[in-house]
Design a protein around this motif. Structure first.
Motif, short mmCIF file in Angstrom:
data_model
loop_
_atom_site.label_atom_id
_atom_site.label_comp_id
_atom_site.label_asym_id
_atom_site.label_seq_id
_atom_site.Cartn_x
_atom_site.Cartn_y
_atom_site.Cartn_z
N VAL A 1 22.17 -0.46 9.19
CA VAL A 1 23.16 -1.12 10.03
C VAL A 1 22.46 -1.67 11.26
O VAL A 1 21.49 -1.09 11.76
CB VAL A 1 24.31 -0.17 10.44
N ARG A 2 22.92 -2.80 11.71
CA ARG A 2 22.34 -3.43 12.89
C ARG A 2 22.78 -2.67 14.14
O ARG A 2 23.70 -1.86 14.12
CB ARG A 2 22.73 -4.90 12.96
N LYS A 3 22.14 -2.96 15.25
CA LYS A 3 22.33 -2.19 16.47
C LYS A 3 23.78 -2.19 16.95
O LYS A 3 24.31 -1.14 17.34
CB LYS A 3 21.41 -2.73 17.57
N ASN A 4 24.44 -3.33 16.94
CA ASN A 4 25.83 -3.38 17.41
C ASN A 4 26.75 -2.51 16.57
O ASN A 4 27.65 -1.86 17.09
CB ASN A 4 26.35 -4.82 17.44
N GLU A 5 26.52 -2.47 15.26
CA GLU A 5 27.33 -1.63 14.38
C GLU A 5 26.99 -0.15 14.58
O GLU A 5 27.89 0.70 14.55
CB GLU A 5 27.10 -2.03 12.92
N ALA A 6 25.73 0.17 14.79
CA ALA A 6 25.32 1.56 15.02
C ALA A 6 25.88 2.10 16.33
O ALA A 6 26.16 3.29 16.45
CB ALA A 6 23.80 1.66 15.02
N ARG A 7 26.07 1.23 17.29
CA ARG A 7 26.55 1.61 18.62
C ARG A 7 28.04 1.94 18.63
O ARG A 7 28.50 2.76 19.43
CB ARG A 7 26.25 0.44 19.57
N LEU A 8 28.81 1.34 17.74
CA LEU A 8 30.28 1.48 17.76
C LEU A 8 30.77 2.93 17.71
O LEU A 8 31.65 3.29 18.50
CB LEU A 8 30.90 0.67 16.64
N PRO A 9 30.26 3.79 16.84
CA PRO A 9 30.79 5.17 16.80
C PRO A 9 30.56 5.95 18.09
O PRO A 9 31.27 6.91 18.37
CB PRO A 9 30.03 5.82 15.65
N THR B 1 23.71 -0.79 27.24
CA THR B 1 22.76 -0.10 28.12
C THR B 1 22.77 1.41 27.88
O THR B 1 21.71 2.03 27.73
CB THR B 1 23.08 -0.40 29.60
N LEU B 2 23.96 2.01 27.82
CA LEU B 2 24.04 3.45 27.58
C LEU B 2 23.49 3.80 26.21
O LEU B 2 22.81 4.83 26.05
CB LEU B 2 25.48 3.95 27.73
N PHE B 3 23.76 2.98 25.21
CA PHE B 3 23.24 3.24 23.87
C PHE B 3 21.71 3.23 23.90
O PHE B 3 21.08 4.12 23.33
CB PHE B 3 23.78 2.20 22.88
N GLN B 4 21.12 2.28 24.58
CA GLN B 4 19.66 2.23 24.67
C GLN B 4 19.13 3.44 25.43
O GLN B 4 18.09 4.00 25.07
CB GLN B 4 19.20 0.94 25.34
N GLN B 5 19.84 3.87 26.46
CA GLN B 5 19.43 5.08 27.19
C GLN B 5 19.47 6.31 26.30
O GLN B 5 18.60 7.17 26.38
CB GLN B 5 20.32 5.28 28.42
N LYS B 6 20.49 6.38 25.43
CA LYS B 6 20.58 7.50 24.48
C LYS B 6 19.40 7.48 23.51
O LYS B 6 18.85 8.53 23.18
CB LYS B 6 21.91 7.46 23.72
N PRO C 1 18.83 8.50 16.94
CA PRO C 1 17.60 8.16 16.23
C PRO C 1 17.15 6.73 16.57
O PRO C 1 17.98 5.83 16.68
CB PRO C 1 17.97 8.26 14.75
N PRO C 2 15.86 6.53 16.72
CA PRO C 2 15.37 5.18 17.02
C PRO C 2 15.54 4.27 15.81
O PRO C 2 15.58 4.74 14.66
CB PRO C 2 13.90 5.40 17.35
N PRO C 3 15.62 2.97 16.07
CA PRO C 3 15.76 2.03 14.95
C PRO C 3 14.44 1.88 14.19
O PRO C 3 13.39 2.29 14.66
CB PRO C 3 16.13 0.73 15.65
N ILE C 4 14.55 1.28 13.02
CA ILE C 4 13.35 0.91 12.29
C ILE C 4 13.17 -0.60 12.44
O ILE C 4 14.14 -1.34 12.56
CB ILE C 4 13.42 1.31 10.79
N LYS C 5 11.95 -1.02 12.44
CA LYS C 5 11.64 -2.43 12.64
C LYS C 5 11.73 -3.16 11.30
O LYS C 5 11.09 -2.78 10.33
CB LYS C 5 10.23 -2.56 13.23
N ALA D 1 13.82 -8.12 14.67
CA ALA D 1 15.02 -7.47 14.13
C ALA D 1 14.79 -5.98 13.89
O ALA D 1 13.73 -5.59 13.40
CB ALA D 1 15.44 -8.14 12.83
N VAL D 2 15.78 -5.19 14.28
CA VAL D 2 15.75 -3.76 14.02
C VAL D 2 17.06 -3.35 13.38
O VAL D 2 18.07 -4.07 13.46
CB VAL D 2 15.52 -2.93 15.31
N ALA D 3 17.04 -2.19 12.74
CA ALA D 3 18.26 -1.64 12.14
C ALA D 3 18.15 -0.12 12.17
O ALA D 3 17.08 0.44 12.43
CB ALA D 3 18.44 -2.14 10.71
N PHE D 4 19.27 0.52 11.93
CA PHE D 4 19.36 1.97 11.93
C PHE D 4 19.78 2.44 10.55
O PHE D 4 20.54 1.76 9.86
CB PHE D 4 20.41 2.43 12.95
#
Length: 94
Positions: A9-17, A23-28, A35-39, A44-47
């Motif tokens: 899932v892309r970053k925006n979708e991973a952030r929703l739950p 900013t807070l999601f990146q701080q987390k 968990p960090p994303p994969i490149k 482009a990154v995804a989770f």
């Protein structure tokens, strides 16, 4: 051992739950609470969806930040065995 479904899932979708902003999601992520994303490419990154879902689950049941960090660390460590799990599964299907 169950092999997780590898849905990305892309970053925006991973952030929703987590119900938080970018900013807070990146701080987390930086704090080891997500968990960090994969490149995927240079831009482009995804989770892994199963990692996001598992992290949400332990957050809901009340893990402390230290426990979540340990949990996330274990999830990231398990990434190293994903290829072996899939190779074993493929060999078993032959």
């Amino acid at each position: 051992m169950t092999t997780p479904q590898l849905k990305l899932v892309r970053k925006n979708e991973a952030r929703l739950p987590f119900a938080c902003g970018k900013t807070l999601f990146q701080q987390k992520i930086n704090a080891g609470l997500v968990p960090p994303p994969i490149k995927l490419s240079s831009r482009a990154v995804a989770f892994y969806e199963h990692e996001i879902n598992a992290t949400i689950a332990v957050t809901i049941i009340g893990y402390t930040d230290a426990e979540i960090k340990d949990f996330v660390s274990n999830l990231v460590e398990q990434r190293k065995t994903l290829l072996d799990q899939y190779m074993y599964k493929a060999a078993a299907n032959d």
